[in-house]
Design an enzyme around this catalytic site. Structure first.
Site, PDB file in Angstrom:
ATOM      1  N   HIS A 170      -7.552   2.999   3.536  1.00  0.00           N
ATOM      2  CA  HIS A 170      -7.376   3.794   4.753  1.00  0.00           C
ATOM      3  C   HIS A 170      -8.710   4.018   5.489  1.00  0.00           C
ATOM      4  CE1 HIS A 170      -3.467   4.834   3.066  1.00  0.00           C
ATOM      5  NE2 HIS A 170      -3.171   5.546   4.133  1.00  0.00           N
ATOM      6  N   GLU A 219      -3.357   9.141   7.849  1.00  0.00           N
ATOM      7  CA  GLU A 219      -1.885   9.071   7.898  1.00  0.00           C
ATOM      8  C   GLU A 219      -1.348   9.904   9.068  1.00  0.00           C
ATOM      9  OE1 GLU A 219       0.705   7.550   5.709  1.00  0.00           O
ATOM     10  OE2 GLU A 219      -0.977   6.256   5.249  1.00  0.00           O
ATOM     11  N   CYS A 256      -4.278  -1.328  -2.224  1.00  0.00           N
ATOM     12  CA  CYS A 256      -4.429   0.119  -2.371  1.00  0.00           C
ATOM     13  C   CYS A 256      -5.308   0.343  -3.594  1.00  0.00           C
ATOM     14  CB  CYS A 256      -3.053   0.745  -2.587  1.00  0.00           C
ATOM     15  SG  CYS A 256      -3.099   2.515  -2.936  1.00  0.00           S
ATOM     16  N   ASP A 313       0.861  -1.193   0.000  1.00  0.00           N
ATOM     17  CA  ASP A 313       0.000   0.000   0.000  1.00  0.00           C
ATOM     18  C   ASP A 313       0.892   1.236   0.000  1.00  0.00           C
ATOM     19  OD1 ASP A 313      -2.484   1.518   0.229  1.00  0.00           O
ATOM     20  OD2 ASP A 313      -1.872   1.965   2.267  1.00  0.00           O
ATOM     21  N   SER A 314       0.298   2.367  -0.357  1.00  0.00           N
ATOM     22  CA  SER A 314       1.049   3.620  -0.314  1.00  0.00           C
ATOM     23  C   SER A 314       1.495   3.937   1.116  1.00  0.00           C
ATOM     24  CB  SER A 314       0.173   4.759  -0.833  1.00  0.00           C
ATOM     25  OG  SER A 314      -0.981   4.868  -0.029  1.00  0.00           O
ATOM     26  N   CYS A 334     -11.155   2.836  -0.451  1.00  0.00           N
ATOM     27  CA  CYS A 334      -9.790   3.216  -0.074  1.00  0.00           C
ATOM     28  C   CYS A 334      -9.470   2.451   1.205  1.00  0.00           C
ATOM     29  CB  CYS A 334      -9.703   4.719   0.165  1.00  0.00           C
ATOM     30  SG  CYS A 334      -8.094   5.223   0.834  1.00  0.00           S
TER      31      CYS A 334
HETATM   32  N1  DGL Z   1      -4.919   3.129   0.744  1.00  0.00           N
HETATM   33  C1  DGL Z   1      -4.877   3.845  -0.499  1.00  0.00           C
HETATM   34  C2  DGL Z   1      -6.128   3.505  -1.303  1.00  0.00           C
HETATM   35  O1  DGL Z   1      -6.736   2.480  -1.039  1.00  0.00           O
HETATM   36  C3  DGL Z   1      -4.645   5.275  -0.176  1.00  0.00           C
HETATM   37  C4  DGL Z   1      -4.221   6.055  -1.288  1.00  0.00           C
HETATM   38  C5  DGL Z   1      -3.350   7.229  -1.017  1.00  0.00           C
HETATM   39  O2  DGL Z   1      -2.179   7.026  -0.679  1.00  0.00           O
HETATM   40  O3  DGL Z   1      -3.828   8.333  -1.223  1.00  0.00           O
HETATM   41  O4  DGL Z   1      -6.511   4.205  -2.223  1.00  0.00           O
END
Ligand code: DGL
Length: 278
Positions: A199, A163, A78, A15-16, A197
């Site tokens: 997150h 975050e 992600c 993931d990011s 997402c």
């Molecule tokens: N968890 C990522 C997603 O599902 C987050 C993306 C991001 O880094 O903006 O889209």
């Protein structure tokens, strides 16, 4: 990790940043027997407002890194990366890198499930600006359920809130309510909302608080976990390469101690991480 066979390796999860941990948590709960290697590109998160080219480059670097660690299978946990990079990686890069390796995303399995949940076919999608602008969800929904209507709502502030560990703060209320209201103003009949997402499950209590009654909220973790279990059943050639030591290792492109602090909250256990450079 299981060192009996040098062809065996952990399942990679990328993931990011921290969001993929919500998927990893559910995967580990369902499939605790495997080893996992998690990679968060925290130094470059969030991806959500970045260009197609950058998200593709970053995702390919991460996938190649995990392949370099031996992973035969990588889950792109992600949505932004799944939306902007997955298809190109699967179709153009994998044949060149190693046709025996696999990369799976989170969008398709999620869309497959909404058909079971929605009663009236009006589906809301909450996601990053990148995911929503890509229209990946709309296209998958149109493919699987041509009579459904999909409404995408970008939520640019939600990933930064998570975050920065502000997901529980009073300040989060404003932005959670704002995007839900914007979505529901587009169509009051929406009966199912995808949290597109990884997150967003961290914001779930607030999302439920501001979502109109009767609207089903669909997080992805369990869906992706069940879809992975099904994939491994159908692909014994990949499953046999997944080592079974029940361990998880964490890699981050940001400072290890920063990752350990936040990730321990996400996973509810103490975590040790290693910093890497992509
Ligand atoms: N968890 C990522 C997603 O599902 C987050 C993306 C991001 O880094 O903006 O889209």
């Amino acid at each position: 990790m299981d060192a009996n066979n040098e062809n065996m390796a952990p399942i990679g999860v990328f993931d990011s940043g921290y969001g993929g941990l919500t998927v990893l948590r559910d995967i580990k709960a369902l499939l605790p027997q495997y080893d996992y290697l998690y990679l968060g590109d925290n130094a470059r998160a969030p991806y959500g407002s970045r260009s197609f080219e950058l998200v593709y480059d970053f995702t390919l670097q991460a996938v190649e890194y995990l392949f370099g660690q031996g992973c035969r299978l990588v889950i792109v946990a992600c949505n932004t990366a799944s939306a902007k990079a997955l298809r190109s990686i699967q179709q153009n890069d994998l044949p060149r890198i190693d046709p025996n390796r696999r990369v799976l995303g989170v969008i398709r399995p999620t869309v497959e499930q909404v058909g079971e949940i929605s009663r009236n076919g009006h589906i809301g999608i909450l996601g990053t600006p990148g995911t929503i602008a890509s229209e990946s969800y709309n296209m998958e929904i149109a493919k699987l359920y041509p009579h459904f209507h999909a409404y995408g709502q970008p939520c640019p502030m939600w990933v930064p809130l998570v975050e920065n560990k502000e997901y529980d703060s009073p300040g989060a209320d404003y932005f959670v309510k704002k995007y839900i209201d914007q979505l529901m103003q587009r169509c009051a009949d929406i009966d199912t909302v995808i949290l597109g997402c990884t997150h967003y499950p961290l914001l779930l209590p607030k999302i439920r608080q501001f979502m109109p009654q009767g609207v089903a909220v669909v997080p992805q973790g369990e869906i992706v976990a069940h879809s992975l279990a099904d994939y491994l059943r159908r692909h014994p050639e990949i499953e046999q390469c997944c080592s079974r030591g029940g361990s998880t290792e964490y890699l981050t492109t940001e400072s290890a101690s920063k990752f350990e602090q936040s990730a321990s909250v996400f996973m509810n256990v103490d975590i040790k991480a290693k910093r890497i450079t992509l």
